[in-house]
Design an enzyme around this catalytic site. Structure first.
Site, PDB file in Angstrom:
ATOM      1  N   ASN A  98      43.922 -47.541  14.204  1.00  0.00           N
ATOM      2  CA  ASN A  98      44.244 -48.501  14.182  1.00  0.00           C
ATOM      3  C   ASN A  98      44.908 -49.938  15.116  1.00  0.00           C
ATOM      4  O   ASN A  98      45.049 -50.983  15.272  1.00  0.00           O
ATOM      5  CB  ASN A  98      46.365 -48.265  14.027  1.00  0.00           C
ATOM      6  CG  ASN A  98      47.172 -49.612  13.999  1.00  0.00           C
ATOM      7  OD1 ASN A  98      46.807 -50.576  13.404  1.00  0.00           O
ATOM      8  ND2 ASN A  98      48.237 -49.485  15.105  1.00  0.00           N
ATOM      9  N   ARG A 146      51.896 -54.921  10.248  1.00  0.00           N
ATOM     10  CA  ARG A 146      49.974 -54.847  10.093  1.00  0.00           C
ATOM     11  C   ARG A 146      49.659 -55.572  11.343  1.00  0.00           C
ATOM     12  O   ARG A 146      48.121 -54.499  11.465  1.00  0.00           O
ATOM     13  CB  ARG A 146      49.665 -54.914   8.434  1.00  0.00           C
ATOM     14  CG  ARG A 146      49.915 -54.282   7.638  1.00  0.00           C
ATOM     15  CD  ARG A 146      49.836 -54.030   6.598  1.00  0.00           C
ATOM     16  NE  ARG A 146      50.235 -53.147   5.582  1.00  0.00           N
ATOM     17  CZ  ARG A 146      50.952 -53.525   4.131  1.00  0.00           C
ATOM     18  NH1 ARG A 146      50.511 -54.017   3.076  1.00  0.00           N
ATOM     19  NH2 ARG A 146      50.735 -52.058   3.468  1.00  0.00           N
ATOM     20  N   ASP A 155      46.125 -54.596  18.766  1.00  0.00           N
ATOM     21  CA  ASP A 155      45.752 -53.682  17.509  1.00  0.00           C
ATOM     22  C   ASP A 155      44.445 -54.513  16.570  1.00  0.00           C
ATOM     23  O   ASP A 155      44.251 -55.505  17.016  1.00  0.00           O
ATOM     24  CB  ASP A 155      47.281 -54.186  16.846  1.00  0.00           C
ATOM     25  CG  ASP A 155      47.257 -54.041  15.500  1.00  0.00           C
ATOM     26  OD1 ASP A 155      48.110 -52.785  15.236  1.00  0.00           O
ATOM     27  OD2 ASP A 155      47.067 -54.974  14.497  1.00  0.00           O
ATOM     28  N   ARG A 183      42.451 -37.116   9.153  1.00  0.00           N
ATOM     29  CA  ARG A 183      44.349 -37.806   8.927  1.00  0.00           C
ATOM     30  C   ARG A 183      44.227 -38.878   9.574  1.00  0.00           C
ATOM     31  O   ARG A 183      43.612 -38.988  11.311  1.00  0.00           O
ATOM     32  CB  ARG A 183      45.210 -36.705   9.663  1.00  0.00           C
ATOM     33  CG  ARG A 183      46.312 -37.068  10.179  1.00  0.00           C
ATOM     34  CD  ARG A 183      46.801 -37.298  11.135  1.00  0.00           C
ATOM     35  NE  ARG A 183      48.492 -38.375  11.201  1.00  0.00           N
ATOM     36  CZ  ARG A 183      48.792 -38.755  12.351  1.00  0.00           C
ATOM     37  NH1 ARG A 183      48.265 -39.120  13.613  1.00  0.00           N
ATOM     38  NH2 ARG A 183      49.759 -38.698  12.466  1.00  0.00           N
ATOM     39  N   ASP A 185      45.909 -41.952  11.420  1.00  0.00           N
ATOM     40  CA  ASP A 185      47.350 -42.452  11.912  1.00  0.00           C
ATOM     41  C   ASP A 185      46.763 -43.896  12.187  1.00  0.00           C
ATOM     42  O   ASP A 185      46.615 -44.354  11.681  1.00  0.00           O
ATOM     43  CB  ASP A 185      46.088 -41.876  13.821  1.00  0.00           C
ATOM     44  CG  ASP A 185      47.597 -42.158  14.345  1.00  0.00           C
ATOM     45  OD1 ASP A 185      48.977 -41.462  14.668  1.00  0.00           O
ATOM     46  OD2 ASP A 185      47.586 -43.377  14.872  1.00  0.00           O
ATOM     47  N   HIS A 189      50.448 -49.216   8.783  1.00  0.00           N
ATOM     48  CA  HIS A 189      50.170 -50.911  10.598  1.00  0.00           C
ATOM     49  C   HIS A 189      48.564 -50.822  10.212  1.00  0.00           C
ATOM     50  O   HIS A 189      48.333 -52.382  10.581  1.00  0.00           O
ATOM     51  CB  HIS A 189      50.277 -49.818  11.884  1.00  0.00           C
ATOM     52  CG  HIS A 189      51.592 -49.476  11.792  1.00  0.00           C
ATOM     53  ND1 HIS A 189      52.297 -50.298  12.495  1.00  0.00           N
ATOM     54  CD2 HIS A 189      52.079 -48.215  11.811  1.00  0.00           C
ATOM     55  CE1 HIS A 189      53.825 -49.912  12.983  1.00  0.00           C
ATOM     56  NE2 HIS A 189      53.244 -48.386  12.201  1.00  0.00           N
ATOM     57  N   GLU A 222      48.961 -41.538   7.136  1.00  0.00           N
ATOM     58  CA  GLU A 222      50.052 -41.380   7.733  1.00  0.00           C
ATOM     59  C   GLU A 222      51.082 -42.932   7.886  1.00  0.00           C
ATOM     60  O   GLU A 222      50.874 -43.571   8.337  1.00  0.00           O
ATOM     61  CB  GLU A 222      50.136 -41.408   9.635  1.00  0.00           C
ATOM     62  CG  GLU A 222      51.639 -41.795  10.373  1.00  0.00           C
ATOM     63  CD  GLU A 222      51.713 -42.026  11.997  1.00  0.00           C
ATOM     64  OE1 GLU A 222      52.737 -41.386  12.258  1.00  0.00           O
ATOM     65  OE2 GLU A 222      50.832 -41.966  12.296  1.00  0.00           O
ATOM     66  N   ASN A 285      56.038 -32.392  12.465  1.00  0.00           N
ATOM     67  CA  ASN A 285      55.369 -32.730  12.215  1.00  0.00           C
ATOM     68  C   ASN A 285      54.997 -32.951  14.515  1.00  0.00           C
ATOM     69  O   ASN A 285      56.151 -33.076  14.190  1.00  0.00           O
ATOM     70  CB  ASN A 285      54.098 -34.019  12.111  1.00  0.00           C
ATOM     71  CG  ASN A 285      54.782 -35.325  12.413  1.00  0.00           C
ATOM     72  OD1 ASN A 285      55.980 -35.448  13.349  1.00  0.00           O
ATOM     73  ND2 ASN A 285      54.014 -36.248  12.688  1.00  0.00           N
ATOM     74  N   ARG A 321      50.806 -28.219   4.982  1.00  0.00           N
ATOM     75  CA  ARG A 321      50.063 -28.565   6.695  1.00  0.00           C
ATOM     76  C   ARG A 321      51.194 -27.841   7.081  1.00  0.00           C
ATOM     77  O   ARG A 321      52.442 -27.983   6.903  1.00  0.00           O
ATOM     78  CB  ARG A 321      50.185 -29.971   6.848  1.00  0.00           C
ATOM     79  CG  ARG A 321      49.558 -29.948   8.404  1.00  0.00           C
ATOM     80  CD  ARG A 321      49.240 -31.463   8.519  1.00  0.00           C
ATOM     81  NE  ARG A 321      51.078 -32.312   9.138  1.00  0.00           N
ATOM     82  CZ  ARG A 321      50.735 -33.203   9.383  1.00  0.00           C
ATOM     83  NH1 ARG A 321      49.645 -33.847   9.515  1.00  0.00           N
ATOM     84  NH2 ARG A 321      52.094 -34.106   9.403  1.00  0.00           N
TER      85      ARG A 321
END
Length: 471
Positions: A98, A146, A155, A183, A185, A189, A222, A285, A321
């Site tokens: 991201n 986002r 970003d 996974r 992250d 976003h 996520e 987590n 998990r």
């Protein structure tokens, strides 16, 4: 992209948070393989910012996609994927795609991070590859979430063909090196449309590492969605699984006494959770064990935590998990390290537990015993549900396994276990070893019923038996 690509007869991803690649390879061979674990979620393998005091979160500030970190370099990484896959244990990369860093500095491979000038020459990224600086501050506005900067992290613009190409190349390089998936992250976003394009650009898994022809990388994203925001977890299920954060909140609340266990009878989508095939589930987590609030259970509250993990592993819902932590007292505290900032390996004690500052929840008997339970009951559903109409529950998984919980009062009941007649070892208080039970045993009669006893003052408020732990 929703299949975890586990080897046959295995389940669960364990997050070996901040472990070194050579230690993960050793752990695959010496423990994860014999105990039936499916895979390992590793910490971000790409170059990241060296931050003052070496906190854990520096790994979430990328500087480049060079595979060189405190966990090891690319050759150590490839040795890990080879050895773990040979042991039947998959590797999932924590992909931080991201953003880049939140400050100027130097990365773990010596590359420069010019946050102020939006310049990351080791990639290379320049100012044209980022969204214009603005702050993520309004979760009712999807564009703000986002296209602005999360806590000041530069970003990336995933709408750019160049940025997409860089990210696809990085992830495909990981696939070449034998990983089974990612996974993702901070997926909330990023735009689902952009992610869909990026994931469709990924190669099939590398058959040299034992994957089937045409196997797709497992994607789990996520997306923290506890309701009440502009962005929904359902926007991301078209091209991968999503991490279901509501799962741990609701289970943590129940096992801390905030909701009667009897209400777990319809556990799953009726609780507002994703469909099971779309969900990766967890009790805690690496983020919410620090800042998730009082409903999140962690290793610091061991009895209800182990009960919640046992329920997660006993129930067919979702891909599971397990968190494997290092001990911390301060939320920013980094992993065990020496005076030069080098990671210290976990020590392994004679009783299977860890030392050197590692908690190793996955090595707790109550946890790995339930991973074995989940493997034994694969393909079955919840049957023979029983409750005392309050905080005691029990159920079977077909005719393969049976589990009982008390979160209030002593449980003494003759219950239908669904299991064939015989004597079984409880895999919570002990295990089957050398033809006998090291903990409790349960005798099931010809009609499938057994006397189940679980005292409220016992170390563990759960009992579990299955066909692979039968005398």
């Amino acid at each position: 992209q929703k299949d975890a690509n586990f080897a046959s007869g295995r389940n669960s991803i364990v997050h070996l948070f901040e472990w070194k690649w050579n230690d993960i390879a050793d752990e695959c061979e010496r423990f994860l393989q014999p105990q039936g674990f499916g895979g390992v979620q590793i910490s971000p393998p790409n170059e990241y910012l060296v931050a003052d005091g070496r906190p854990w979160w520096e790994r979430y500030q990328p500087v480049s996609y060079i595979i060189n970190t405190r966990s090891g370099d690319e050759s150590a990484f490839t040795d890990m994927t080879r050895r773990c896959n040979d042991a039947g244990v998959r590797i999932y990369v924590d992909a931080v795609i991201n953003h880049m860093t939140g400050m100027n500095g130097v990365g773990t491979s010596g590359s420069s991070a010019d946050h102020d000038g939006m310049n990351y020459p080791a990639v290379p990224y320049g100012s044209g590859d980022f969204h214009s600086p603005c702050e993520v501050n309004n979760y009712q506005d999807a564009d703000n979430v986002r296209n602005c900067e999360l806590v000041g992290l530069r970003d990336l613009n995933q709408g750019s063909d160049y940025v997409r190409g860089v990210l696809i190349d990085y992830m495909n390089h990981m696939i070449d090196l034998g990983v089974a998936g990612f996974r993702v992250d901070a997926a909330k976003h990023m735009s689902p449309g952009d992610l869909s394009v990026i994931f469709s650009g990924l190669k099939n898994l590398n058959t040299d590492y034992g994957f089937a022809d045409g196997a797709r990388p497992f994607i789990y994203q996520e997306v923290i969605d506890l309701g009440g925001e502009a962005i929904s977890k359902n926007e991301y299920t078209g091209f991968g699984c999503v991490l279901e954060f509501q799962f741990g909140v609701s289970l943590g609340n129940a096992f801390q006494g905030g909701n009667q266990l009897k209400n777990l009878a319809n556990w799953g989508p009726e609780w507002g959770l994703l469909e099971g095939l779309d969900a990766v589930v967890f009790v805690d987590n690496h983020d919410n064990q620090r800042t998730g609030g009082s409903q999140i259970l962690t290793y610091k509250n061991p009895k209800p935590y182990k009960m919640a993990i046992a329920f997660m592993l006993a129930h067919p819902y979702g891909t599971t998990r397990i968190m494997s932590s290092f001990d911390f007292t301060d939320n920013d505290q980094g992993p065990p390290q020496d005076g030069s900032g080098n990671l210290i390996s976990p020590g392994i004690n004679d009783d299977n537990t860890c030392s050197n500052g590692y908690v190793c929840e996955h090595r707790w008997r109550q946890v790995y015993g339930m991973v074995g339970f989940r493997n034994a009951v694969e393909g079955t559903q919840v049957e023979n549900w029983w409750s005392n109409d309050d905080n005691q529950i029990a159920f079977s998984r077909g005719s393969q396994g049976f589990v009982a919980f008390t979160n209030g009062g002593d449980l003494n009941q003759n219950l239908n276990t669904g299991l064939p007649a015989g004597t079984y070892c409880d895999v919570i208080s002990g295990e089957l070893s050398g033809g006998s039970c090291t903990g409790k045993s349960v005798t099931v009669g010809d009609n499938g019923s057994a006397d189940i006893s679980l005292g409220s003052a016992e170390d563990d408020g759960v009992l579990a038996i299955h066909v692979n732990a039968k005398l």
